[in-house]
Design a protein around this motif. Structure first.
Motif, PDB file in Angstrom:
ATOM      1  N   CYS A 128      -3.294  10.927  -0.443  1.00 21.20           N
ATOM      2  CA  CYS A 128      -3.542  10.055  -1.590  1.00 21.20           C
ATOM      3  C   CYS A 128      -5.057  10.008  -1.807  1.00 21.20           C
ATOM      4  N   ILE A 129      -5.493  10.024  -3.078  1.00 19.22           N
ATOM      5  CA  ILE A 129      -6.934   9.906  -3.321  1.00 19.22           C
ATOM      6  C   ILE A 129      -7.305   8.497  -3.776  1.00 19.22           C
ATOM      7  N   GLY A 130      -6.345   7.604  -3.757  1.00 15.73           N
ATOM      8  CA  GLY A 130      -6.641   6.199  -4.074  1.00 15.73           C
ATOM      9  C   GLY A 130      -6.863   5.941  -5.548  1.00 15.73           C
ATOM     10  N   CYS A 131      -6.095   6.641  -6.416  1.00  9.54           N
ATOM     11  CA  CYS A 131      -6.404   6.620  -7.844  1.00  9.54           C
ATOM     12  C   CYS A 131      -6.176   5.270  -8.503  1.00  9.54           C
ATOM     13  N   SER A 132      -5.517   4.354  -7.812  1.00 13.92           N
ATOM     14  CA  SER A 132      -5.305   3.042  -8.442  1.00 13.92           C
ATOM     15  C   SER A 132      -6.291   1.998  -7.915  1.00 13.92           C
ATOM     16  N   GLU A 133      -7.292   2.440  -7.153  1.00 21.39           N
ATOM     17  CA  GLU A 133      -8.273   1.499  -6.613  1.00 21.39           C
ATOM     18  C   GLU A 133      -9.585   1.572  -7.402  1.00 21.39           C
ATOM     19  N   ARG A 171       0.838  -1.179   0.000  1.00 24.63           N
ATOM     20  CA  ARG A 171       0.000   0.000   0.000  1.00 24.63           C
ATOM     21  C   ARG A 171       0.886   1.246   0.000  1.00 24.63           C
ATOM     22  N   VAL A 172       0.375   2.343  -0.500  1.00 27.76           N
ATOM     23  CA  VAL A 172       1.130   3.595  -0.501  1.00 27.76           C
ATOM     24  C   VAL A 172       1.588   3.884   0.938  1.00 27.76           C
ATOM     25  N   HIS A 173       0.711   3.607   1.872  1.00 21.26           N
ATOM     26  CA  HIS A 173       0.934   3.775   3.299  1.00 21.26           C
ATOM     27  C   HIS A 173       2.153   2.993   3.811  1.00 21.26           C
ATOM     28  N   PHE A 233       5.691  12.935  -5.038  1.00 23.95           N
ATOM     29  CA  PHE A 233       4.387  12.296  -5.217  1.00 23.95           C
ATOM     30  C   PHE A 233       3.405  13.057  -4.337  1.00 23.95           C
ATOM     31  N   PRO A 234       2.098  12.870  -4.538  1.00 23.85           N
ATOM     32  CA  PRO A 234       1.142  13.754  -3.884  1.00 23.85           C
ATOM     33  C   PRO A 234       1.398  13.972  -2.389  1.00 23.85           C
ATOM     34  N   ILE A 235       1.652  12.914  -1.663  1.00 29.07           N
ATOM     35  CA  ILE A 235       1.811  13.060  -0.217  1.00 29.07           C
ATOM     36  C   ILE A 235       3.021  13.930   0.122  1.00 29.07           C
ATOM     37  N   LYS A 273       7.820   7.195  -7.063  1.00 26.01           N
ATOM     38  CA  LYS A 273       7.410   8.591  -7.205  1.00 26.01           C
ATOM     39  C   LYS A 273       7.059   8.927  -8.660  1.00 26.01           C
ATOM     40  N   TRP A 274       6.926  10.219  -8.923  1.00 27.62           N
ATOM     41  CA  TRP A 274       6.442  10.665 -10.229  1.00 27.62           C
ATOM     42  C   TRP A 274       7.421  11.641 -10.861  1.00 27.62           C
ATOM     43  N   ASN A 275       7.282  11.817 -12.158  1.00 27.87           N
ATOM     44  CA  ASN A 275       8.073  12.805 -12.893  1.00 27.87           C
ATOM     45  C   ASN A 275       9.551  12.680 -12.579  1.00 27.87           C
TER      46      ASN A 275
END
Ligand code: HEM
Ligand code: SF4
Ligand code: SF4
Lengths: 239, 372
Positions: free
Chosen positions: B295-300, B231-233, B287-289, B280-282
């Motif tokens: 996190c808005i849970g975009c992969s769920e 999990r991201v967590h 990353f958002p956090i 992470k991104w870019n």
């Protein structure tokens, strides 16, 4: 002297293992509800100037929740076992409304005790029919919390036991749903507890059979006449 | 097709990359897809010898954020080699061809590589109204998908649309947007959810298939374990604050400035499986956090319907957006209390005789009762 004799039988209803189960269960549910609620709505104990390395407050709350969860589960499994080897009042069959008679009894309790639109004598040494049915529902709720709880737990633990619940998350389609339901069912326990405690007082007051203390000593007091009659009925049914 | 008969290494040589660049790329990718260091040599060998797989990339009902993410993978070779050469047999957004030419290229690619190509699908399939909501080249998304899937060796569902339906499938789902696993069956399917998925994760999945010729190990929901097992967590750098009980309560409070955990302002990290905390991104920037938003849970699945995003649990379905399970529970509790109080009063009235009879008939030692 103006007193009428009411012969009472002292019936040993709740055997010791059932009583121990009951209080461990009550304690577990209390702890699980409190820690669970805090997991959902944590208190922010520290403000400003604090460094995470000094604290593990929330970690402990979760730890207590998970440790209690194990106790809760094994205690529950023990009770199921006792449903097969314990006395008549503890038997698992009481909890399933499988016969027409059981439904008739449930109707009696609903109309006489709950709605109070009818009068009838329905003294039962063990639980009454509605109570049994309610316990059946709470057993399902126990099972549900265990399955959803260990399902979530399988994602955060490498333990083989929680790994047995890996299938749960895909079945529910995601952890969020699982948590939502797990959280919502907590309120079933809260409402159950309120009603349960009230009804114990109610029966103690109205029937005078000593229910309130029965989970401590195991005894209930039932009129001799009715107890014998019930016994005969049971014996007749058995044939 | 000429391009697909050469290996990645040959292709790189042609483009002027050195052997050293090539080995670095293999090591980086190998580490990323989770092979042990001893396994890197097999990645190298595969890249040297294996014919690059033909790839067909379909764009159905989507916003192209997955493609956008993919072309931003941090390793230049990923874009150069994988994207430039491998995936360009057919992809609506990036191919040079258009119209009939494009359709012809697709048909040819499918025919030449029948049973061998990898089908990448971006977007969901709107099945409502016989599929009119998304038609390409005169065919509905569903027809195109079924045709292309027929000859595919494996199918990859890019992003949350193809994996779960995503925003188009959000309530009330006007186009009956459907994730692809509900349309095609009998083919190995890999879900790479996210809105969009991380570019490196997408590249990693493709490299895995290229290097090993098999699909990566998947979890119970069909996602590659290498990227979605935690999990991201679990990989979040703010996690110590969570365990300590140090939470942000409002976005402009002191705790937010201190970088405490975002759980109380709705972080979905604890219920979201993704590699954001690690990859992470870019180009690994953030990353958002890390930028201060939960996190808005975009992969769920169904994450759009699990609002509001500023509560860590969604609102209780059917009770309006501000209603949490706790509010309803509390309401039930209070109602129960009131019911009980009423019941207690009624009991004292309707069961008066019974209770009095009990009192009357109780055994009392002689002389204790007044008036006797
Ligand atoms: C009477 C039974 C139980 C009650 C009332 C209860 C209640 C709760 C509540 C209210 C939450 C918070 C959910 C949220 O808002 O996010 C929670 C979380 C949780 N519970 Fe339970 N629970 C019970 C039994 C169990 C059992 C048997 C397990 C098994 C291991 C379990 C495991 C968990 C886990 C893993 C979480 C999530 C914790 C986290 O991610 O930090 N629970 N529980
Ligand atoms: S910010 Fe989110 S992901 Fe990070 S520790 Fe807190 S709840 Fe978990
Ligand atoms: S942090 Fe959560 S919402 Fe943000 S990109 Fe990662 S998975 Fe998606």
């Amino acid at each position: 002297m103006k007193h009428k004799e009411v012969p009472l039988f002292r019936v040993y209803v709740w055997e010791r293992p059932v009583r121990i189960y009951h209080w461990i269960n009550a304690l577990c549910i209390l702890v699980l509800c409190v820690t669970g609620y805090l997991i959902g709505n944590p208190i922010v104990l520290q403000h400003g100037g604090n460094d995470a390395s000094n604290h593990y407050f929330f970690g402990w709350i979760r730890f207590i929740h998970f440790a209690t969860a194990y106790l809760f589960l094994f205690n529950f499994l023990f009770r199921i076992y006792w449903g097969f080897v314990g006395n008549r009042y503890a038997n698992w069959k009481n909890y399933f409304p499988y016969s027409k008679k059981h439904f008739q009894n449930m109707w009696d309790v609903l109309t006489v005790d709950v709605l109070q639109i009818r009068k009838k004598d329905i003294e039962t040494p063990g639980h009454n029919a509605v109570a049994n049915f309610m316990y059946f529902i709470t057993f399902l709720a126990f099972l549900f919390e265990v399955i959803t709880g260990f399902g979530m737990y399988s994602a955060m633990s490498d333990n083989w036991f929680s790994d047995l619940f890996r299938w749960v998350i895909p079945v529910f389609g995601g952890d969020l749903i699982l948590r939502m339901i797990h959280h919502a069912v907590m309120w079933v326990f809260v409402v159950f507890t309120i009603v349960h405690v009230y009804l114990v007082f109610y029966h103690d007051y109205v029937d005078g059979s000593g229910v309130l203390s029965s989970m401590a000593g195991g005894w209930k007091f039932v009129s001799k006449e009715k107890f014998l009659k019930k016994n005969q009925e049971k014996a007749a049914e058995g044939k | 097709m000429d391009e697909t008969t050469s290996s990645v290494w040959e292709e790189m040589k042609n483009k002027g990359y050195s052997r050293r660049d090539f080995l670095k790329f293999c090591a980086w990718m190998g580490a990323f897809i989770g092979v042990e260091s001893t396994g890197i040599s097999s990645v190298v060998r595969a890249m040297e010898t294996k014919k690059r797989p033909a790839v067909i990339w379909l764009h159905l009902q989507e916003c192209t954020c997955c493609s956008e993410s993919f072309i931003r993978t941090s390793h230049p070779i990923v874009a150069d080699i994988i994207l430039d050469n491998i995936s360009l047999d057919y992809t609506e957004t990036l191919q040079a061809a258009a119209g009939h030419q494009a359709e012809a290229a697709l048909a040819k690619s499918m025919k030449d590589n029948w049973g061998e190509y990898i089908l990448l699908v971006e977007g969901s399939v709107p099945t409502g109204e016989d599929g009119v909501y998304c038609c390409i080249g005169g065919k509905t998304a569903e027809m195109r998908l079924k045709e292309a899937a027929e000859g595919a060796k494996a199918v990859i569902a890019w992003g949350n649309c193809a994996s779960n339906g995503c925003v188009q499938a959000a309530n009330p789902n006007p186009t009956t947007a459907t994730p692809i696993h509900k349309i095609i069956n009998g083919k190995p399917l890999i879900k790479v959810p996210g809105c969009p998925p991380i570019g490196e994760v997408m590249a990693g999945v493709i490299v895995h298939i290229m290097a090993f010729g098999t699909i990566p190990q998947l979890d119970g929901q069909g996602r590659p374990l290498a990227f979605y097992s935690r999990r991201v967590h679990d990989t979040c750098y703010r996690r110590p604050n969570y365990d300590a009980g140090l939470f942000v309560e409002e976005f402009d409070d002191e705790n937010a400035r201190k970088g405490y955990c975002l759980y109380k302002v709705g972080c979905r990290g604890p219920v979201t499986y993704n590699a954001c905390g690690v990859t992470k991104w870019n180009e690994g920037t953030s990353f958002p956090i890390q930028s201060g938003h939960g996190c808005i849970g975009c992969s769920e699945a169904d994450f759009w319907d699990h609002g509001p995003f500023y509560q860590h649990l969604a609102s209780f379905p059917g009770f309006g957006i501000e209603t949490t399970a706790d509010k309803i529970g509390l309401g039930l509790g209070v109602a129960t209390g009131v019911g009980i109080a009423a019941h207690a009063v009624i009991t004292n009235i309707s069961k008066k005789d019974e209770i009095n009879e009990h009192i009357e008939t109780s055994s009392v030692p002689d002389g204790d009762r007044e008036g006797e």
